[in-house]
Write a protein that holds these residues in place. Structure first.
Motif, PDB file in Angstrom:
ATOM      1  N   SER A 126     -21.182 -10.668  -5.236  1.00 32.69           N
ATOM      2  CA  SER A 126     -20.969  -9.317  -5.750  1.00 32.69           C
ATOM      3  C   SER A 126     -20.627  -8.352  -4.629  1.00 32.69           C
ATOM      4  CB  SER A 126     -22.228  -8.840  -6.487  1.00 32.69           C
ATOM      5  OG  SER A 126     -22.087  -7.498  -6.917  1.00 32.69           O
ATOM      6  N   HIS A 127     -21.313  -8.488  -3.496  1.00 35.52           N
ATOM      7  CA  HIS A 127     -21.039  -7.607  -2.357  1.00 35.52           C
ATOM      8  C   HIS A 127     -19.600  -7.769  -1.868  1.00 35.52           C
ATOM      9  CE1 HIS A 127     -21.599  -5.446   1.427  1.00 35.52           C
ATOM     10  NE2 HIS A 127     -20.900  -6.424   1.980  1.00 35.52           N
ATOM     11  N   LYS A 128     -19.146  -8.996  -1.775  1.00 32.98           N
ATOM     12  CA  LYS A 128     -17.771  -9.245  -1.312  1.00 32.98           C
ATOM     13  C   LYS A 128     -16.768  -8.599  -2.265  1.00 32.98           C
ATOM     14  CE  LYS A 128     -14.598 -12.994  -0.056  1.00 32.98           C
ATOM     15  NZ  LYS A 128     -14.460 -14.471   0.140  1.00 32.98           N
ATOM     16  N   GLN A 129     -17.006  -8.740  -3.560  1.00 32.78           N
ATOM     17  CA  GLN A 129     -16.106  -8.145  -4.548  1.00 32.78           C
ATOM     18  C   GLN A 129     -16.125  -6.619  -4.469  1.00 32.78           C
ATOM     19  OE1 GLN A 129     -16.654  -9.602  -8.543  1.00 32.78           O
ATOM     20  NE2 GLN A 129     -15.398  -7.983  -9.445  1.00 32.78           N
ATOM     21  N   LEU A 130     -17.307  -6.045  -4.268  1.00 28.46           N
ATOM     22  CA  LEU A 130     -17.424  -4.594  -4.150  1.00 28.46           C
ATOM     23  C   LEU A 130     -16.715  -4.084  -2.899  1.00 28.46           C
ATOM     24  CD1 LEU A 130     -21.153  -4.293  -5.230  1.00 28.46           C
ATOM     25  CD2 LEU A 130     -19.247  -3.145  -6.377  1.00 28.46           C
ATOM     26  N   TYR A 131     -16.843  -4.826  -1.808  1.00 33.61           N
ATOM     27  CA  TYR A 131     -16.138  -4.423  -0.590  1.00 33.61           C
ATOM     28  C   TYR A 131     -14.629  -4.454  -0.807  1.00 33.61           C
ATOM     29  CZ  TYR A 131     -13.935  -4.527   3.940  1.00 33.61           C
ATOM     30  OH  TYR A 131     -13.087  -4.272   4.985  1.00 33.61           O
ATOM     31  N   HIS A 132     -14.130  -5.519  -1.422  1.00 35.91           N
ATOM     32  CA  HIS A 132     -12.694  -5.607  -1.678  1.00 35.91           C
ATOM     33  C   HIS A 132     -12.227  -4.491  -2.610  1.00 35.91           C
ATOM     34  CE1 HIS A 132     -12.134 -10.140  -0.549  1.00 35.91           C
ATOM     35  NE2 HIS A 132     -12.352  -9.360   0.485  1.00 35.91           N
ATOM     36  N   SER A 133     -13.067  -4.119  -3.579  1.00 37.47           N
ATOM     37  CA  SER A 133     -12.671  -3.112  -4.567  1.00 37.47           C
ATOM     38  C   SER A 133     -12.797  -1.689  -4.054  1.00 37.47           C
ATOM     39  CB  SER A 133     -13.530  -3.260  -5.834  1.00 37.47           C
ATOM     40  OG  SER A 133     -13.326  -4.519  -6.437  1.00 37.47           O
ATOM     41  N   PHE A 134     -13.855  -1.409  -3.272  1.00 39.40           N
ATOM     42  CA  PHE A 134     -14.147  -0.017  -2.913  1.00 39.40           C
ATOM     43  C   PHE A 134     -14.352   0.219  -1.419  1.00 39.40           C
ATOM     44  CE2 PHE A 134     -15.929  -0.840  -7.182  1.00 39.40           C
ATOM     45  CZ  PHE A 134     -15.131   0.026  -7.924  1.00 39.40           C
ATOM     46  N   GLY A 135     -14.534  -0.833  -0.655  1.00 40.13           N
ATOM     47  CA  GLY A 135     -14.809  -0.662   0.767  1.00 40.13           C
ATOM     48  C   GLY A 135     -13.569  -0.234   1.540  1.00 40.13           C
ATOM     49  N   THR A 136     -13.773   0.581   2.556  1.00 35.68           N
ATOM     50  CA  THR A 136     -12.681   1.020   3.410  1.00 35.68           C
ATOM     51  C   THR A 136     -12.330  -0.078   4.399  1.00 35.68           C
ATOM     52  OG1 THR A 136     -13.401   3.327   3.237  1.00 35.68           O
ATOM     53  CG2 THR A 136     -11.923   2.781   5.053  1.00 35.68           C
ATOM     54  N   PHE A 137     -11.057  -0.419   4.453  1.00 32.25           N
ATOM     55  CA  PHE A 137     -10.645  -1.483   5.371  1.00 32.25           C
ATOM     56  C   PHE A 137     -10.870  -1.045   6.815  1.00 32.25           C
ATOM     57  CE2 PHE A 137      -7.536  -3.545   8.127  1.00 32.25           C
ATOM     58  CZ  PHE A 137      -7.854  -4.870   7.891  1.00 32.25           C
ATOM     59  N   SER A 138     -11.387  -1.968   7.613  1.00 29.73           N
ATOM     60  CA  SER A 138     -11.642  -1.692   9.020  1.00 29.73           C
ATOM     61  C   SER A 138     -11.204  -2.892   9.842  1.00 29.73           C
ATOM     62  CB  SER A 138     -13.132  -1.423   9.241  1.00 29.73           C
ATOM     63  OG  SER A 138     -13.463  -1.477  10.608  1.00 29.73           O
ATOM     64  N   LEU A 139     -10.641  -2.626  11.014  1.00 30.58           N
ATOM     65  CA  LEU A 139     -10.236  -3.726  11.897  1.00 30.58           C
ATOM     66  C   LEU A 139     -11.423  -4.574  12.326  1.00 30.58           C
ATOM     67  CD1 LEU A 139      -7.512  -2.193  14.244  1.00 30.58           C
ATOM     68  CD2 LEU A 139      -7.211  -3.942  12.482  1.00 30.58           C
ATOM     69  N   ASN A 140     -12.614  -3.959  12.350  1.00 27.25           N
ATOM     70  CA  ASN A 140     -13.807  -4.720  12.715  1.00 27.25           C
ATOM     71  C   ASN A 140     -14.059  -5.870  11.749  1.00 27.25           C
ATOM     72  OD1 ASN A 140     -14.774  -3.337  15.077  1.00 27.25           O
ATOM     73  ND2 ASN A 140     -15.313  -1.621  13.766  1.00 27.25           N
ATOM     74  N   ALA A 141     -13.627  -5.701  10.503  1.00 27.53           N
ATOM     75  CA  ALA A 141     -13.805  -6.759   9.511  1.00 27.53           C
ATOM     76  C   ALA A 141     -12.918  -7.965   9.815  1.00 27.53           C
ATOM     77  CB  ALA A 141     -13.500  -6.231   8.116  1.00 27.53           C
ATOM     78  N   ILE A 142     -11.890  -7.754  10.632  1.00 27.09           N
ATOM     79  CA  ILE A 142     -10.989  -8.841  11.031  1.00 27.09           C
ATOM     80  C   ILE A 142     -11.343  -9.380  12.410  1.00 27.09           C
ATOM     81  CG2 ILE A 142      -8.595  -9.424  11.578  1.00 27.09           C
ATOM     82  CD1 ILE A 142      -8.999  -9.068   8.638  1.00 27.09           C
ATOM     83  N   THR A 143     -11.641  -8.477  13.336  1.00 28.18           N
ATOM     84  CA  THR A 143     -11.841  -8.903  14.722  1.00 28.18           C
ATOM     85  C   THR A 143     -13.195  -9.557  14.957  1.00 28.18           C
ATOM     86  OG1 THR A 143     -12.608  -6.673  15.304  1.00 28.18           O
ATOM     87  CG2 THR A 143     -10.264  -7.143  15.606  1.00 28.18           C
ATOM     88  N   TRP A 160      -5.748 -10.230  -1.532  1.00 29.54           N
ATOM     89  CA  TRP A 160      -6.415  -9.500  -2.604  1.00 29.54           C
ATOM     90  C   TRP A 160      -6.847  -8.116  -2.147  1.00 29.54           C
ATOM     91  CZ3 TRP A 160      -6.284  -8.937  -7.394  1.00 29.54           C
ATOM     92  CH2 TRP A 160      -7.337  -8.431  -8.151  1.00 29.54           C
ATOM     93  N   LYS A 161      -7.392  -8.007  -0.933  1.00 30.48           N
ATOM     94  CA  LYS A 161      -7.784  -6.708  -0.390  1.00 30.48           C
ATOM     95  C   LYS A 161      -6.562  -5.804  -0.227  1.00 30.48           C
ATOM     96  CE  LYS A 161     -10.392  -3.546   1.466  1.00 30.48           C
ATOM     97  NZ  LYS A 161     -11.197  -2.663   0.602  1.00 30.48           N
ATOM     98  N   THR A 162      -5.443  -6.384   0.194  1.00 29.09           N
ATOM     99  CA  THR A 162      -4.211  -5.610   0.363  1.00 29.09           C
ATOM    100  C   THR A 162      -3.711  -5.091  -0.983  1.00 29.09           C
ATOM    101  OG1 THR A 162      -3.593  -6.939   2.283  1.00 29.09           O
ATOM    102  CG2 THR A 162      -1.847  -5.663   1.235  1.00 29.09           C
ATOM    103  N   VAL A 163      -3.718  -5.959  -1.990  1.00 36.80           N
ATOM    104  CA  VAL A 163      -3.264  -5.560  -3.329  1.00 36.80           C
ATOM    105  C   VAL A 163      -4.121  -4.418  -3.873  1.00 36.80           C
ATOM    106  CG1 VAL A 163      -3.128  -6.314  -5.744  1.00 36.80           C
ATOM    107  CG2 VAL A 163      -2.219  -7.771  -3.930  1.00 36.80           C
ATOM    108  N   ILE A 164      -5.450  -4.530  -3.728  1.00 34.95           N
ATOM    109  CA  ILE A 164      -6.351  -3.493  -4.238  1.00 34.95           C
ATOM    110  C   ILE A 164      -6.177  -2.191  -3.464  1.00 34.95           C
ATOM    111  CG2 ILE A 164      -8.781  -2.824  -4.456  1.00 34.95           C
ATOM    112  CD1 ILE A 164      -9.399  -5.745  -5.093  1.00 34.95           C
ATOM    113  N   THR A 165      -5.960  -2.285  -2.165  1.00 38.75           N
ATOM    114  CA  THR A 165      -5.751  -1.083  -1.358  1.00 38.75           C
ATOM    115  C   THR A 165      -4.513  -0.321  -1.828  1.00 38.75           C
ATOM    116  OG1 THR A 165      -6.790  -2.111   0.566  1.00 38.75           O
ATOM    117  CG2 THR A 165      -5.385  -0.212   0.985  1.00 38.75           C
ATOM    118  N   VAL A 166      -3.462  -1.060  -2.187  1.00 33.85           N
ATOM    119  CA  VAL A 166      -2.218  -0.422  -2.641  1.00 33.85           C
ATOM    120  C   VAL A 166      -2.302  -0.038  -4.116  1.00 33.85           C
ATOM    121  CG1 VAL A 166       0.279  -0.707  -2.892  1.00 33.85           C
ATOM    122  CG2 VAL A 166      -0.892  -1.700  -0.919  1.00 33.85           C
ATOM    123  N   PHE A 167      -2.863  -0.930  -4.930  1.00 37.31           N
ATOM    124  CA  PHE A 167      -2.947  -0.705  -6.378  1.00 37.31           C
ATOM    125  C   PHE A 167      -4.421  -0.784  -6.807  1.00 37.31           C
ATOM    126  CE2 PHE A 167       1.195  -2.891  -5.678  1.00 37.31           C
ATOM    127  CZ  PHE A 167       2.025  -1.826  -6.017  1.00 37.31           C
TER     128      PHE A 167
END
Length: 349
Positions: A126-143, A160-167
């Motif tokens: 659930s947390h992962k889905q909530l982050y993808h849906s509402f969380g602000t993207f951060s480079l720290n999440a990648i690095t 999926w995160k990219t799609v949600i960020t745009v749409f």
């Protein structure tokens, strides 16, 4: 010409979704509404901040920023209160990485740890889905390798995160779909709208502190209530990634010379007793032992309150959250337990 048409169409749809997303949030379930509204707290960093509060809905329901300010002997605007429901150690680590550098006078962190954020369970997904849906993207999440494993373990996650960020409508699609086919969701709509308004008010006035599921009344758990699906056996399993994330949090906080107050907030009597039977405390207890048996011990203090309300059903709104009566009682216990400790540690603030 066709390419230009499609580009303009996508831009228009994206803008339309971003501008109208808020219209649909009151129809979403409680946790989604809270995550969406909690974005209003982002960017409220200040040189004044001395204490950062992180954690899940147990903190939201049981510990207010006003209480923290009172215990620490500081003003309310020196407390940054950022817990979220369904929070996991990856969210706590990401918030820490994003914020600590922006808080030059930060001295202390309050956070809660329990079997819910050390095991692999439905809240993890659930947390992962909530982050993808509402969380602000951060480079720290990648690095950060642990965060990347938690949030973006494959190309599908990134897409999926990219799609949600745009749409952003795609981020609430599961909520909206249930409105069509789920009768119980349709019946629950008036309450969802009420909860949305209470959460919004709490964000504005109390930094998001809210007795979970309360819309004016004080929900109370009855000892006679039966929970046939109560089984904490799944919480006894270790999620290795959670352990790595927690240890990374403590290393970061230690590097920044931050004092950490680690809380074990009580669950309801029935849940605590079931946790004892299934030994679901074992993994979180291992973390408690680890952070107090090495170099972390200088910076980390643990307050374990799991056993304080083993008979007080009237202090809980449900299996995992304190109600207002329980919050009041817990506040008194917190004050007694933390007052002497925090007074000595905040003299340097």
């Amino acid at each position: 010409m066709k390419i230009r048409y499609w580009i303009l169409t996508f831009v228009f749809l994206s803008l339309f979704m971003h501008l109208t997303l808020g219209w649909f949030i009151p129809f979403c379930e409680t946790t989604s509404s809270y995550w969406y509204l909690s974005k209003t707290r982002e960017g409220k960093t200040s040189d004044k901040i001395k204490v950062l509060v992180l954690g899940d809905s147990q903190i939201v329901s049981g510990v207010s920023p006003k209480l923290i300010a009172e215990i620490e002997g500081i003003s309310l605007d020196e407390v940054l209160y950022l817990p979220r429901p369904s929070e996991q150690p990856e969210g706590i680590l990401l918030n820490s990485l994003n914020l600590i550098g922006k808080l030059p006078n930060l001295k202390k962190i309050y956070v809660n740890l329990s079997p819910l954020n050390t095991s692999k369970n439905s809240i993890t997904d659930s947390h992962k889905q909530l982050y993808h849906s509402f969380g602000t993207f951060s480079l720290n999440a990648i690095t950060n390798p642990f965060l990347r494993k938690a949030y973006f373990s494959n190309l599908t996650d990134i897409s999926w995160k990219t799609v949600i960020t745009v749409f952003p409508y795609f981020g609430i699609s599961s909520n909206l779909n249930r409105l069509v086919y789920d009768r119980s969701t349709q019946i629950d709509l008036p309450r969802r709208k009420e909860e949305y308004l209470f959460i919004k008010q709490s964000m504005h006035n109390l930094q998001g502190s809210w007795v979970w599921k309360s819309v004016g009344e004080d929900p109370t758990l009855q000892e006679s209530e039966d929970f046939p699906n109560l089984n904490t056996m799944i919480l006894s399993g270790k999620r290795e990634l959670s352990i790595q994330l927690w240890l990374d949090c403590f290393k970061l906080w230690e590097k920044q010379k931050l004092e950490v107050v680690l809380l074990r907030i009580p669950f309801s009597p029935k849940m605590e007793k079931d946790i004892l039977k299934t030994k679901a405390n074992v993994v979180s207890d291992e973390i408690f032992k680890t952070v107090t048996s090495n170099s972390f011990q200088k910076n980390v203090v643990i307050f374990d309150f799991r056993a304080i309300f083993l008979e007080e059903y009237q202090y809980f709104a449900d299996l995992t959250h304190l109600n207002q009566k329980g919050r009041d009682a817990f506040s008194l216990i917190l004050k007694r337990s933390l007052f002497d400790h925090t007074r000595s540690s905040t003299k340097s603030m």
